[in-house]
Design a protein around this motif. Sequence first.
Motif, mmCIF file in Angstrom:
data_model
loop_
_atom_site.group_PDB
_atom_site.id
_atom_site.type_symbol
_atom_site.label_atom_id
_atom_site.label_comp_id
_atom_site.label_asym_id
_atom_site.label_seq_id
_atom_site.Cartn_x
_atom_site.Cartn_y
_atom_site.Cartn_z
ATOM 1 N N THR A 147 0.920 -1.117 0.120
ATOM 2 C CA THR A 147 -0.076 -0.013 -0.030
ATOM 3 C C THR A 147 0.830 1.186 0.084
ATOM 4 O O THR A 147 2.036 1.097 0.229
ATOM 5 C CB THR A 147 -1.086 0.098 1.265
ATOM 6 N N THR A 148 0.183 2.225 -0.424
ATOM 7 C CA THR A 148 1.070 3.607 -0.286
ATOM 8 C C THR A 148 0.828 4.361 1.142
ATOM 9 O O THR A 148 -0.576 4.419 1.747
ATOM 10 C CB THR A 148 0.175 4.703 -1.237
ATOM 11 N N PRO A 149 1.743 4.622 1.975
ATOM 12 C CA PRO A 149 1.651 4.870 3.249
ATOM 13 C C PRO A 149 0.894 6.406 3.362
ATOM 14 O O PRO A 149 1.153 7.199 2.350
ATOM 15 C CB PRO A 149 3.184 4.991 3.754
ATOM 16 N N VAL A 150 -0.009 6.635 4.292
ATOM 17 C CA VAL A 150 -0.630 7.558 4.722
ATOM 18 C C VAL A 150 -0.360 8.015 5.969
ATOM 19 O O VAL A 150 -0.180 7.239 7.159
ATOM 20 C CB VAL A 150 -2.127 7.220 4.407
ATOM 21 N N SER A 151 -0.268 9.297 6.073
ATOM 22 C CA SER A 151 -0.007 9.799 7.513
ATOM 23 C C SER A 151 -1.371 9.402 8.495
ATOM 24 O O SER A 151 -2.002 10.050 8.300
ATOM 25 C CB SER A 151 0.302 11.270 7.467
ATOM 26 N N ALA A 152 -0.903 8.836 9.525
ATOM 27 C CA ALA A 152 -1.952 8.365 10.302
ATOM 28 C C ALA A 152 -2.468 9.692 11.264
ATOM 29 O O ALA A 152 -3.675 9.605 11.447
ATOM 30 C CB ALA A 152 -1.566 7.314 11.460
ATOM 31 N N SER A 153 -1.553 10.564 11.475
ATOM 32 C CA SER A 153 -1.983 11.800 12.248
ATOM 33 C C SER A 153 -2.950 12.505 11.519
ATOM 34 O O SER A 153 -3.966 13.447 12.023
ATOM 35 C CB SER A 153 -0.667 12.532 12.512
ATOM 36 N N VAL A 154 -3.230 12.521 10.224
ATOM 37 C CA VAL A 154 -4.017 13.323 9.354
ATOM 38 C C VAL A 154 -5.445 12.625 9.576
ATOM 39 O O VAL A 154 -6.377 13.054 9.431
ATOM 40 C CB VAL A 154 -3.617 13.194 7.846
#
Length: 402
Positions: A147-154
């Motif tokens: 998968t493409t990493p996504v910022s969890a904080s967002v």
Amino acid sequence: MGVTSLKRWLTVVLSALIVCSAAAGTASAAANAPAVRVTLEGKALSFQAPPTIIGGKTFVEFRSLFKALGYTVDYVASSKTIKAQSNARKIEMKVGGTTALVNGAKEQVNGDLKLIGGRTMVGVRFIATLSGKTVAWNAQSRIVVITTPVSASVERAALFGVLDKLNKAEADGDASAYMSQFLPNAQMRADIEAGIREQFSQVQIRTTYVSRKIPTLTQTEAVVATTEEIRKAGGAIFFPDRRDRYEYHLRKDASGTWKVDYIAQVSSDWLDVNGMWSQEVQAPDEDKQAVAALLNAQLQAINDKDFDAYAATYVPSAPGAAEELADLKDLQASYRMSAKVERTAIVEYSGDQALLLASMLLDVTQDGETRSGRSLILIPVTKKDGKWLFAGTGDILLNEKL
């Protein structure tokens, strides 16, 4: 969100008492293991040769993987060198080499480029990670997930916000608000909604999140893993307090809003087993005595191997009764059993229908060796023509070896 229905309590208790061969089960599972698959952003990838696992690493045919990741690929056969280029990266690596060049910088290969069966194969995790992707391994389904990493904080606030809305709807007893947090095409949506509406009409519960984390997050899909304490706040039905672990699987809808696709229960543990007895309700003494006598009669039938007497404790065609009787006959052919009642309480009562909470002790003897266990079970009972009978085989709440 109720107790898990488990029929054939004798079989389940015996399985907890009898030691089985773990090695046989492991060998069988390995023999039946599914083929290794690879997905990219949720879509399965195809390869000219099947993926293979070597030394704990998954290897795939190089060209298909690079192309799926957006590279143009050139292979120099004379030097066994792969040259791959995308808009963001240029990778060059050689079979047998110890390093790869990534945008001109050296990276250790660590055996992630091999000739297998005459084909050039690369380690999935190595190439995907070099390409800025996140890689996970689903051991149960044997799937490599890229998968493409996504910022969890967002996304954390939005994801946890869905759970908070579910929690509020549960506290308010608002089934429509609860279901509004599910995708229109959520898995088993109709069954979930029916169950939620029935639950909210019968019992009030309060859920406290002990922990929440996001183990999986992509641009369109997420998993939120929780530990929750669920306690009864009101209502007439029996509902034991418990601590559950769940995985909430969420996807974004057409508007880009996170919604629940399905919820998987990972585990469940009772918070206060002794406290279950405090949910005993008022019932006439004669009915209490009759229901207790019914249970004693069933257990005496087990001890006596009296299968007709055992069957007579159930209403005709009671769900699961025929299967449990067949199991009992099979078990009695191999084991000598002695069952007795430890404690009972009626936890729901409506005149001709009741729910019996019972703690039972079971001794199982084979070849001179006796094993003992306790089973806590919830059994529906009904009054037919003035006689109490079991309406089903019940739900097992707890099994333990003594």
